[in-house]
Each structure stands twice: as structure tokens, then as C-alpha cells.
Design a protein around this motif. Structure first.
Motif, short mmCIF file in Angstrom:
data_model
loop_
_atom_site.label_atom_id
_atom_site.label_comp_id
_atom_site.label_asym_id
_atom_site.label_seq_id
_atom_site.Cartn_x
_atom_site.Cartn_y
_atom_site.Cartn_z
N LEU A 115 0.84 -1.19 0.00
CA LEU A 115 0.00 0.00 0.00
C LEU A 115 0.87 1.24 0.00
N VAL A 116 0.47 2.23 -0.80
CA VAL A 116 1.15 3.53 -0.77
C VAL A 116 0.73 4.25 0.51
N MET A 117 1.71 4.66 1.32
CA MET A 117 1.40 5.19 2.64
C MET A 117 1.75 6.66 2.80
N ASP A 118 2.82 7.15 2.13
CA ASP A 118 3.26 8.51 2.46
C ASP A 118 4.13 9.05 1.33
N PHE A 119 4.13 10.40 1.20
CA PHE A 119 5.06 11.10 0.33
C PHE A 119 6.24 11.55 1.20
N GLY A 120 7.34 10.81 1.12
CA GLY A 120 8.50 11.13 1.93
C GLY A 120 9.28 12.29 1.36
N PRO A 121 10.28 12.78 2.08
CA PRO A 121 11.10 13.91 1.61
C PRO A 121 11.83 13.62 0.31
N SER A 122 12.28 12.37 0.15
CA SER A 122 13.04 12.03 -1.05
C SER A 122 12.55 10.76 -1.72
N SER A 123 11.45 10.17 -1.24
CA SER A 123 10.97 8.92 -1.82
C SER A 123 9.48 8.75 -1.53
N LEU A 124 8.85 7.91 -2.32
CA LEU A 124 7.45 7.54 -2.14
C LEU A 124 7.41 6.27 -1.30
N MET A 125 6.68 6.30 -0.17
CA MET A 125 6.70 5.20 0.78
C MET A 125 5.61 4.19 0.46
N ILE A 126 6.02 2.93 0.27
CA ILE A 126 5.09 1.82 0.05
C ILE A 126 5.25 0.85 1.21
N ARG A 127 4.14 0.52 1.86
CA ARG A 127 4.17 -0.38 3.02
C ARG A 127 3.88 -1.81 2.56
N ALA A 128 4.84 -2.70 2.78
CA ALA A 128 4.67 -4.12 2.48
C ALA A 128 4.20 -4.84 3.75
N ARG A 129 3.17 -5.66 3.61
CA ARG A 129 2.59 -6.38 4.76
C ARG A 129 2.42 -7.85 4.39
N TRP A 130 2.81 -8.72 5.34
CA TRP A 130 2.68 -10.15 5.12
C TRP A 130 2.46 -10.84 6.45
N TRP A 131 1.95 -12.08 6.41
CA TRP A 131 1.59 -12.84 7.60
C TRP A 131 2.55 -14.01 7.77
N ILE A 132 2.79 -14.37 9.04
CA ILE A 132 3.65 -15.51 9.36
C ILE A 132 2.99 -16.37 10.42
N THR A 133 3.44 -17.59 10.53
CA THR A 133 3.05 -18.50 11.60
C THR A 133 4.19 -19.49 11.82
N PRO A 134 4.55 -19.80 13.06
CA PRO A 134 4.04 -19.26 14.33
C PRO A 134 4.51 -17.83 14.56
N PRO A 135 3.80 -17.10 15.42
CA PRO A 135 4.09 -15.67 15.58
C PRO A 135 5.15 -15.36 16.62
N ARG A 136 6.16 -16.19 16.75
CA ARG A 136 7.17 -15.97 17.77
C ARG A 136 8.22 -14.98 17.29
#
Length: 332
Positions: free
Chosen positions: A221-242
Motif C-alpha cells: 500500500l502507498v502510505m506517504d510522500f516522503g522527503p526524497s521517496s514515495l513510501m510503500i508499506r509491504a505487509r505479510w503474515w507468518i506462523t508461528p508468531p514468535r
């Protein structure tokens, strides 16, 4: 002078006679106490089994059983004393405990507070032994839950003892409360790069990495317009959650994303700064058409600063010298 022992013997005879009269009552009181004690042990065992059948941890069953046993033994003791001593009134003990409980409460307030909090933690079960939790600035694995404190083993091999009152009154993050856990990281791309292409490459890198779950699917997801870059947030799921699994998954995913973006020509810019030096000792300070730093100079020669070199040049002009000549010393 002969000693008269008859009063002492008479008193001793009276005590022996009173003891013999009270002996049946003592036996009855002892028998009553043993009945209450046996009943307390049975109730303790039943309470522990009932607590474990309902899903409570073993420590919770022990605490509940001990509390039930202690209450029954206290009642049995009062009943036995009433049987053995006819003049004894349980109300006197209750009044004495009521008066003394005020002083005891003030003296052991923290201990009692932690004890009650520990009992509630064992009953309500916000976390279990083996869970990984975060309390204030402490994070680790729960080693043991006692009635006074909870023991946490940190990831760097230290033990933290946290009072149960703190755990019961403050917020606690349980990282292993659920089966899956979502991780995320912000990645900066160049403003000239194609957003959809960068998002597709990031998702491909996550899917090709061992560790992240296929379902739920990862997203970018595009999250923010940074000072020198466009911020994209990568999200993923794992198991087990340790914690160890989260670190391993993040290491693999971020390395794969960097390689994928670099191979496809997506820029990963780093922050840059432009510093403009401005000499506020210039004669043209404040005139944007004449200043040298930060704004283009106007027509004509660029003004020189009024530093040491500027003072020498000004003195040379006043004395009729040219630039580069050795300045003449003033006459004394």
C-alpha cells in the motif's frame, strides 16, 4: 519451719480434675477438626480438577484449591475451639482480626495487592506460560506465573520479575495470543518510478520467499510522500508468531525485495540534503538580486563578503591600490 504444700496440691488437683472433665470435649474437638481437614483436602483436589477441566492452567488450579482448603480449615478450627472450650466465642476472634486487619492491611498492602492480582491473572488467563509478551519496556517469554510475581525470560537470556499488580493494571501486549501474526515494513521508491510496477515486484518478492503465508495474501500500500521517496508499506503474515520467526521472516523478505527492485531498475533513494551557506556580513545582505549564495547574482560583479579579504579589498580601493598588490601600511 515446715512448708505447707496443701494449697499447691489442692490447686494441682483442681487442674487435673478440670483437664479430665475437658478431655472428652478435646477429643470431640480434635475429631471435628480432622473431619474439616479431610473435607478441606477433598475440596482442594476437586477445585483443582474442576479448574483444569475448564481449561485453567495448573497453577490456577493449585491456587483455587489452596484458597478453598484454607477457608475450610479456618472454619474447622473455630468450630473445634468452640467444642473444646465452652467459654470460647468465635466472635471474639473475628473482632480481634477485624481490628488487626487494618494494621496488617497497611503493612502488607503491596503484598496483598500482588497476591490478589496474581489470583485474578491465573483465573482470567490473559496469557499463558510460554507466551511472548511486552510489558512497558520489557519483552520476553513467560516462564512462570506465581501468586506474587510473573517471571519473564528476555530474548537475550535475562530474567525479569514483574509484580502481578503491574501486569493486572497496565497494558500488556501478547505477541503469541493468536496463531498468525502480520509483519510490515515501509519501502521508499523514487518519485519517477512506476508505482504499480514497484508494488507488483514487492508482492512477487514476498510470494517467492519461504516463510510468509500464502493466505492471508500479502499486500503493498502507498502510505506517504516522503522527503526524497514515495513510501510503500509491504505487509505479510507468518506462523508461528514468535519473535525468532518474525526476525527470520523479515530478514528474508527485505533481502528479497531489495534484490527484486534492483534487478528491475526501481530506485531505492536515500535522503539527501542541500545546504546553502550565506554570509550575512555582505554589504548587499537582504538584496536577492545581488546576494551570491542561494539566489542568482544580478548584473555586474559579484559582491565580495565583508570579511578579512573584504576589508583588505576595501582598504586597497580607498588607498588606490589594485587587487593583488601588497597593501601599503598607513603612515604614523
Amino acid at each position: 519451719m515446715p512448708f505447707d504444700l496443701s494449697p499447691a496440691l489442692k490447686r494441682l488437683d483442681g487442674l487435673a480434675d478440670g483437664f479430665m472433665r475437658a478431655l472428652p470435649g478435646i477429643f470431640v474437638a480434635l475429631f471435628v477438626f480432622l473431619i474439616f481437614y479431610a473435607a478441606a483436602k477433598a475440596v482442594r483436589m476437586l477445585a483443582r480438577r474442576a479448574a483444569e477441566r475448564r481449561g485453567h492452567v495448573h497453577a490456577a488450579g493449585l491456587v483455587i484449591g489452596r484458597l478453598a482448603q484454607g477457608g475450610i480449615v479456618l472454619v474447622g478450627t473455630l468450630v473445634a475451639l468452640s467444642v473444646a472450650l465452652p467459654t470460647f466465642r468465635p466472635g471474639d476472634i473475628v473482632e480481634l482480626l477485624g481490628i488487626g486487619s487494618i494494621a496488617i492491611g497497611f503493612a502488607f498492602r503491596d503484598i496483598l495487592q500482588n497476591f490478589l492480582a496474581g489470583v485474578l491473572l491465573l483465573i482470567t488467563r490473559p496469557f499463558y506460560i510460554g507466551d511472548q509478551i511486552v510489558v512497558d519496556t520489557y519483552e520476553g517469554t513467560v516462564d512462570d506465573i506465581q501468586t506474587r510475581a510473573t517471571f519473564i525470560r528476555t530474548y537475550d537470556g535475562r530474567r525479569i520479575v514483574i509484580p502481578n499488580a503491574v501486569l493486572f493494571t497496565q497494558k500488556v501486549t501478547v505477541n503469541t495470543a493468536f496463531e498468525n501474526r502480520r509483519l510490515e515494513y515501509d519501502i521508499g521508491i523514487g518519485y519517477s518510478d512506476n508505482i504499480e510496477t514497484a508494488k507488483r515486484l514487492i508482492l512477487d518478492a514476498i510470494r517467492e520467499t519461504e516463510g510468509p503465508l500464502k493466505m492471508p495474501e500479502p499486500d503493498a500500500l502507498v502510505m506517504d510522500f516522503g522527503p526524497s521517496s514515495l513510501m510503500i508499506r509491504a505487509r505479510w503474515w507468518i506462523t508461528p508468531p514468535r519473535h525468532a520467526d518474525a526476525l527470520d521472516a523479515r530478514d528474508k523478505v527485505l533481502a528479497a525485495i531489495r534484490v527484486k527492485l534492483k534487478e528491475n531498475g526501481v530506485d531505492l533513494p536515500f535522503p539527501t540534503q542541500q545546504i546553502l551557506f550565506h554570509d550575512q556580513t555582505e554589504e548587499t545582505d537582504g538584496d536577492r538580486s545581488q546576494q551570491r549564495e542561494g539566489w542568482p547574482a544580478g548584473k555586474g560583479p559579484v559582491p565580495r563578503p565583508r570579511g578579512i579579504a573584504g576589508a583588505i579589498a576595501q582598504y586597497a580601493r580607498l588607498s588606490g591600490q589594485k587587487d593583488g598588490d601588497e597593501p601599503r601600511r598607513p603612515r604614523r
